[in-house]
Design a protein around this motif. Structure first.
Motif, PDB file in Angstrom:
ATOM      1  N   MET B 163     -10.935  -4.454 -24.089  1.00 57.79           N
ATOM      2  CA  MET B 163     -10.863  -5.686 -24.865  1.00 57.79           C
ATOM      3  C   MET B 163     -10.151  -5.151 -26.425  1.00 57.79           C
ATOM      4  N   PHE B 166      -6.655  -3.006 -25.783  1.00 53.43           N
ATOM      5  CA  PHE B 166      -5.292  -3.834 -25.500  1.00 53.43           C
ATOM      6  C   PHE B 166      -5.316  -5.383 -25.754  1.00 53.43           C
ATOM      7  N   ALA B 167      -6.373  -5.665 -26.446  1.00 55.36           N
ATOM      8  CA  ALA B 167      -6.390  -7.251 -26.784  1.00 55.36           C
ATOM      9  C   ALA B 167      -6.384  -7.314 -28.400  1.00 55.36           C
ATOM     10  N   PRO B 171      -2.277  -6.312 -29.459  1.00 58.21           N
ATOM     11  CA  PRO B 171      -2.687  -7.574 -28.798  1.00 58.21           C
ATOM     12  C   PRO B 171      -1.452  -7.995 -27.778  1.00 58.21           C
ATOM     13  N   LEU B 173      -2.641  -8.539 -24.673  1.00 54.21           N
ATOM     14  CA  LEU B 173      -3.240  -9.458 -23.427  1.00 54.21           C
ATOM     15  C   LEU B 173      -4.298 -10.063 -24.150  1.00 54.21           C
ATOM     16  N   PRO B 174      -4.551 -11.379 -23.710  1.00 54.07           N
ATOM     17  CA  PRO B 174      -5.398 -12.345 -24.264  1.00 54.07           C
ATOM     18  C   PRO B 174      -6.744 -11.623 -24.373  1.00 54.07           C
ATOM     19  N   ILE B 175      -7.452 -12.147 -25.307  1.00 49.07           N
ATOM     20  CA  ILE B 175      -8.944 -11.563 -25.477  1.00 49.07           C
ATOM     21  C   ILE B 175     -10.002 -12.415 -24.932  1.00 49.07           C
ATOM     22  N   SER B 180      -5.123 -20.040 -21.405  1.00 47.61           N
ATOM     23  CA  SER B 180      -4.752 -20.265 -22.858  1.00 47.61           C
ATOM     24  C   SER B 180      -5.511 -21.497 -23.275  1.00 47.61           C
ATOM     25  N   ARG B 197      -2.300 -13.450 -16.674  1.00 45.50           N
ATOM     26  CA  ARG B 197      -2.408 -12.456 -17.787  1.00 45.50           C
ATOM     27  C   ARG B 197      -3.987 -12.503 -18.215  1.00 45.50           C
ATOM     28  N   HIS B 198      -4.735 -13.599 -18.197  1.00 44.70           N
ATOM     29  CA  HIS B 198      -6.088 -13.667 -18.656  1.00 44.70           C
ATOM     30  C   HIS B 198      -6.882 -12.844 -17.719  1.00 44.70           C
ATOM     31  N   LEU B 201      -7.527  -7.835 -17.744  1.00 42.60           N
ATOM     32  CA  LEU B 201      -8.423  -7.094 -18.288  1.00 42.60           C
ATOM     33  C   LEU B 201      -9.852  -7.309 -17.852  1.00 42.60           C
ATOM     34  N   PHE B 279     -15.944 -11.627 -21.550  1.00 41.64           N
ATOM     35  CA  PHE B 279     -14.502 -12.183 -21.847  1.00 41.64           C
ATOM     36  C   PHE B 279     -14.562 -13.603 -21.941  1.00 41.64           C
TER      37      PHE B 279
END
Lengths: 282, 334
Positions: B163, B166-167, B171, B173-175, B180, B197-198, B201, B279
């Protein structure tokens, strides 16, 4: 003895694992001399300072010195693991011997419970137990809660080992020469199982630490104790990741990784001693 | 597998379900906790009003939740409710029912867990088999140390690190979350891509750790299998490497892996719960975390029961299909 030491030196996993754990022990011991452990309490220092000479690991939002938290918390987390691990392997060994040596209905019941218990997700049962206990848990209570499931895996694996051992010739001879059941277990079976028991113990300690950290991250741990898992709970609680307070979670993460790697490599090393056949393939 | 064995195995499943339900019922009773009163007192404190009349309110609510009847009646009606998957109302989110909240979370967890478990099992098993194979490419040996190291780390810790890298730092990917904020759950390409995408991770933090475990187990089994006489015999017959690898070694070494899979499901799920929490993934784990924070006992019990039954069912199915994989089982009477 010399041959043993020579062998240990060739057992890379055992050396690496022990070195990692020794490093942690040194960190905690030296840390106790260098930092004031009282700073692991909230409101002791200025909050949210990134790492500096004064606070090498930084400070958290509630004003704890994270170096002090790590020095005070690492032994607490290890204590939970060791109490639960010892209890688990202790109970597991007794049950395994009763089941595997005497067989019959005792074996059916013990094996049944262990088999059923193992397919159930342990963390969820621990959650139910933890939320059922009124008020917060202390570190020792936490260890007992974790131990309540820590005997399942040792029982199962040790039972299988005893089952294969009891058919060996020397056990047969002991039985024919009139040795009593408990004596055979203590003097014939136990010594041959020791390396295996040691590997099982380290494994159980590792699982217990994992379970305790899991409970703590969910907020079911000892709220006022600075264990590694509770630190991560506060990290999550305060959304330290999104706020960019990287030092807050880095320290506990690195220490937990060292703990698990150390215990893992020690288990691999002990497995190699217990099961010489692995030596060829490793 | 004989009919008796199948009946026996199904009996074990029924016992698991019954034990889970009883545990759920009796453990909180033993502790003497009173969820209704606790909740009402909490509300009273929040609102700041006098706690007058709270006893009457407790009585009314207890009657509504059926908590004023004798223990055995409560137990029987609890078992009856559970059999119909009715876990009562959520205390914190009244008047929502526990089952509706669980039903909303289940697809997320099943998707995440199903995908990661299958992927890590398949990749790990193939990787482990190749690691033990002497004729595999040389560079594969380099994979061992990182696999070992990753395998020892809890899922969610790797999740934290992933996290951050890569988030947060890059940035890409979404954290946080399963989709969204503001996106409407619907069956459109845009929403599916958003969900995917979410999921990257959380899924990676499970796959990277779990793959190592399967690879290690498989490698050990392959080494043992390759030492068997029938493999030497196959080599002597001049069979091709591929045949020996696939039909002689892999085919036999995979059996303990499948047994291990059935045993490991519970552990994988325990780990995935924490990944979801870290997450904020809207599955069962995050719901459980929310229930714990809000002291919502009915919701916690409902989740624990549902998960235990779901896992018990999965294990049962795996066990029933096992004889297809290992024909020897059907001849052996236990």
């Amino acid at each position: 003895m010399h041959g043993f030491l020579g062998y240990v030196r060739r057992n890379n996993s055992l050396v690496l694992g022990s070195a990692l754990l020794l490093f942690l022990a040194l960190f905690v011991i030296i840390g106790h001399f260098v930092v004031d452990v009282e700073d692991a309490r909230a409101l002791s220092v200025r909050p949210l300072q990134p790492p500096s000479w004064k606070y090498p690991f930084g400070t958290d939002r509630q004003g704890r010195d994270l170096l002090a938290v790590m020095v005070a918390g690492t032994p607490l987390t290890l204590r939970i693991g060791f109490i639960a691990g010892f209890l688990g392997v202790g109970i597991g060994t007794v049950l395994a011997f009763v089941a595997a040596y005497y067989r019959g209905w005792a074996d059916t019941i013990i094996r049944g419970i262990a088999d059923i218990g193992l397919t159930v997700p342990g963390l969820l049962i621990l959650i139910i137990i933890a939320v059922s206990i009124r008020g917060g848990l202390s570190v020792n209570q936490m260890a007992i809660v974790v131990a309540s499931l820590a005997w399942l895996n040792p029982t199962r694996t040790i039972r299988a080992q005893v089952l294969s051992l009891r058919e060996r010739g020397y056990v047969e001879i002991a039985r024919m020469s009139g040795m009593s059941g408990p004596a055979i277990i203590l003097f014939e079976l136990m010594p041959n199982l020791l390396p295996y028991l040691a590997a099982t113990l380290v494994n159980a300690v590792s699982s217990a630490i994992l379970a305790s950290i899991g409970l703590e991250v969910l907020g079911l741990g000892p709220i006022d104790a600075p264990t590694l898992g509770m630190t991560l709970y506060w990290v999550n609680f305060n959304a330290a990741m999104i706020n960019g307070w990287w030092w807050w979670w880095t320290a506990p993460t690195i220490i937990i990784v060292i703990v698990f790697l150390g215990l893992f490599f020690v288990t691999v090393g002990l497995d190699e001693i217990a099961n010489p056949r692995l030596r060829r393939s490793a | 597998m004989h009919l008796i064995d199948i009946v026996k195995r199904c009996g074990v499943f029924v016992v698991i379900v019954w034990l889970a339900a009883s545990l759920n019922f009796f453990l909180p009773k033993l502790s003497g906790q009173d969820p209704v009163r606790t909740k009402l007192l909490q509300q009273a404190q929040l609102g700041g009003y006098v706690q007058q009349g709270i006893d009457e309110m407790v009585k009314v609510y207890e009657a509504r939740f059926g908590l004023d009847r004798p223990m055995w009646q409560q137990y029987l009606s609890y078992l009856g409710d559970v059999a119909r998957l009715d876990f009562n109302y959520s205390i914190a989110s009244y008047p929502r029912t526990v089952s509706s909240m669980i039903a909303e979370a289940v697809p997320w967890t099943v998707g995440l867990l199903g995908m990661t478990t299958i992927l890590s099992f398949v990749i790990g098993t193939i990787l482990g088999a190749l690691l033990a194979w002497p004729r595999a490419p040389r560079w594969m040996a380099w994979l061992m140390p990182p696999l070992w190291a990753l395998h020892a780390i809890p899922f969610f810790l790797l999740g934290l690190i992933l996290m951050y890298v890569f988030a947060f730092q890059l940035p890409l990917l979404p954290i946080f979350g399963g989709y969204s904020a503001g996106a409407r759950p619907e069956l459109s390409i845009g929403f599916i891509l958003d969900v995917a995408r979410h999921a990257v991770l959380p899924a990676l933090s499970i796959i990277l750790v779990a793959t190592g475990g399967w690879a290690l187990g498989m490698r050990g089994m392959m080494v043992t299998t390759m030492g068997e006489d029938y493999v030497t015999f196959a080599e002597g017959k001049g069979l091709s490497n591929l045949t020996i690898f696939m039909r002689y070694c892999l085919r036999n070494a995979i059996l303990p892996q499948v047994t291990a899979l059935a045993l490991a499901l519970g552990q994988i799920l325990s780990g995935a719960v924490l990944v979801e929490v870290i997450f904020g993934y809207p599955g069962i784990g995050a719901l459980l975390f929310q229930a714990i924070r809000e002291n919502d006992h009915f919701l916690i019990q409902g989740i624990v029961f549902t998960v235990i039954v779901a896992l018990g069912l999965t294990t049962l199915i795996l066990d029933l299909f096992y004889p297809l994989l290992d024909p020897r089982i059907s001849y052996r009477r236990t």
